[in-house]
Each structure stands twice: as C-alpha cells, then as structure tokens.
Design a protein around this motif. Structure first.
Motif, mmCIF file in Angstrom:
data_model
loop_
_atom_site.group_PDB
_atom_site.id
_atom_site.type_symbol
_atom_site.label_atom_id
_atom_site.label_comp_id
_atom_site.label_asym_id
_atom_site.label_seq_id
_atom_site.Cartn_x
_atom_site.Cartn_y
_atom_site.Cartn_z
ATOM 1 N N SER A 12 0.831 -1.212 0.000
ATOM 2 C CA SER A 12 0.000 0.000 0.000
ATOM 3 C C SER A 12 0.859 1.254 0.000
ATOM 4 O O SER A 12 0.596 2.207 -0.735
ATOM 5 C CB SER A 12 -0.932 0.011 1.213
ATOM 6 N N SER A 13 1.914 1.254 0.824
ATOM 7 C CA SER A 13 2.820 2.405 0.875
ATOM 8 C C SER A 13 3.549 2.578 -0.444
ATOM 9 O O SER A 13 3.673 3.692 -0.965
ATOM 10 C CB SER A 13 3.842 2.235 1.996
ATOM 11 N N ARG A 15 2.592 1.539 -3.374
ATOM 12 C CA ARG A 15 1.614 1.963 -4.389
ATOM 13 C C ARG A 15 1.392 3.468 -4.311
ATOM 14 O O ARG A 15 1.423 4.171 -5.320
ATOM 15 C CB ARG A 15 0.321 1.182 -4.174
ATOM 16 N N SER A 16 1.184 3.961 -3.115
ATOM 17 C CA SER A 16 0.940 5.385 -2.912
ATOM 18 C C SER A 16 2.151 6.221 -3.328
ATOM 19 O O SER A 16 2.014 7.239 -4.027
ATOM 20 C CB SER A 16 0.602 5.643 -1.445
ATOM 21 N N GLY A 146 -3.474 -3.232 -7.370
ATOM 22 C CA GLY A 146 -4.148 -3.880 -6.257
ATOM 23 C C GLY A 146 -5.359 -4.718 -6.613
ATOM 24 O O GLY A 146 -5.961 -5.334 -5.743
#
Length: 199
Positions: A12-13, A15-16, A146
């Motif tokens: 998630s990190s 991806r961001s 994702g």
C-alpha cells in the motif's frame, strides 16, 4: 535498479509513493522515456518473433502502449488487449484490429466490446504479454494497482511476460511478494532489456 523506498515498505505504501512519483514526472519527460522504452522493446528478439502481442491499453501517465499498438497493427501484427469482468474478478484478452474498436470499461480504461470473443489459452501459445505496474524489482516482481487481475491471468499464461518500466519505476530493493504474485520474465527500460529469469 534505480529508486527504492526500503525493504520494510508494504504494498500500500509503495503503491501510494510510486503513484505520486509517476504523477510528478513532466509530460515531455514521460514521452521521451516511453519512446526509448518502445525502441528497446522493438529491438528485443523475443518481442520481435512473437506471433501475437497481448498488451494493456495505457491510461493516464502509464508507460504508453497506444503507439506500440498502432505500430503493430499497421505492420499487420496480431494484437490483443484485456477486457475486465469485474463481477467474476477476471480478465480476458480479445484480439483487435483497430484502436477505434475499443470503448471505456472499468475505471474508464479502453477495452474490447462486451461481445468480443476472448482468446483461449491454447491460442496464446507463442505470444508475449506486456504487463503494467507501478514498480518492479530485479527479480521481476511488481506492485500493481491492487486488483489482482493480471496475477490471476498470468498464473495460467503460456508465453513470455514483459514489463514496460521507466527508470523511476525500478526498485533496488526486493519488493514484497504475495503467494499469488507472478513475476515478469523481462523488463523493457529506456536503456535496454533486463532479464529477470533466474534472479
């Protein structure tokens, strides 16, 4: 391998972070990088010999594939692009003969019409698949958006998997890997082709 956010970063990190990095690249710089990536790809013998090219249809600041698709179709090469079935959480590839055939699908991304016939797995033998992603490591592992659509498709895909990546999309650290993640075989970059097999 170029940039990195550390071995402790989760998907998630990552991806961001990489979405932010990609968005910040000036349009002219992206176009220059993508032209170099396209040249590397077109000079790659495995890509050149493929009977069929499966490719995503680039959207927003992704590495451009529309120019690749247009060139291949103009040369009479066979091209197929994905169509997402959100309800079934699956993705098929359908052969196309013009970019004009495509229509907005999931998230507004262009894809074949609902009545287009999907290719079967035996029909994919001898093909290559251009795989999207936000960041790739030297072993071919990737962090995508994702949804998991590509990993589910690639688990049964019989051809060579080639990522298209700008230098800013390469990690010097290994990426987190899930049990269902499928690595790519090669990465086409501005400077050439990276062979991920056996790494």
């Amino acid at each position: 391998m170029a940039s990195s956010y550390g071995t402790d970063a989760d998907k998630s990190s990552l991806r961001s972070n990489y979405l932010s990095v990609r968005k910040a690249i000036p349009t002219r710089s992206r176009a220059s990088s993508d032209a170099s990536i396209r040249s590397s790809l077109r000079a790659f013998p495995i890509f050149d010999a493929a009977e069929l090219v499966l490719t995503y249809v680039s959207f927003g600041p992704e590495v451009d594939t529309r120019s690749i698709i247009a060139e291949l179709l103009e040369e009479g090469r066979r091209v197929a692009v994905p169509r997402v079935n959100k309800a079934a959480h699956a993705m098929d590839f359908c052969e196309i003969f013009s970019l004009d055939e495509l229509e907005p699908g999931v998230m507004g991304i262009l894809e074949p019409a609902p009545n287009a016939e999907p290719l079967t797995t035996p029909e994919l033998v001898g093909s290559v698949c251009l795989v999207p992603g936000l960041v790739f490591d030297g072993s071919g592992h990737r962090v995508g958006y994702g949804g998991g659509y590509y990993d589910r498709f690639l688990a049964f895909y019989p051809g060579d998997k080639i990522a298209l990546a700008r230098t800013t999309m390469l990690s010097s650290n290994p990426l987190p890997v899930g049990v269902h993640d499928v690595p790519v075989d090669f990465i086409a970059t501005e400077s050439g082709i990276w062979n991920c097999r056996g790494r």
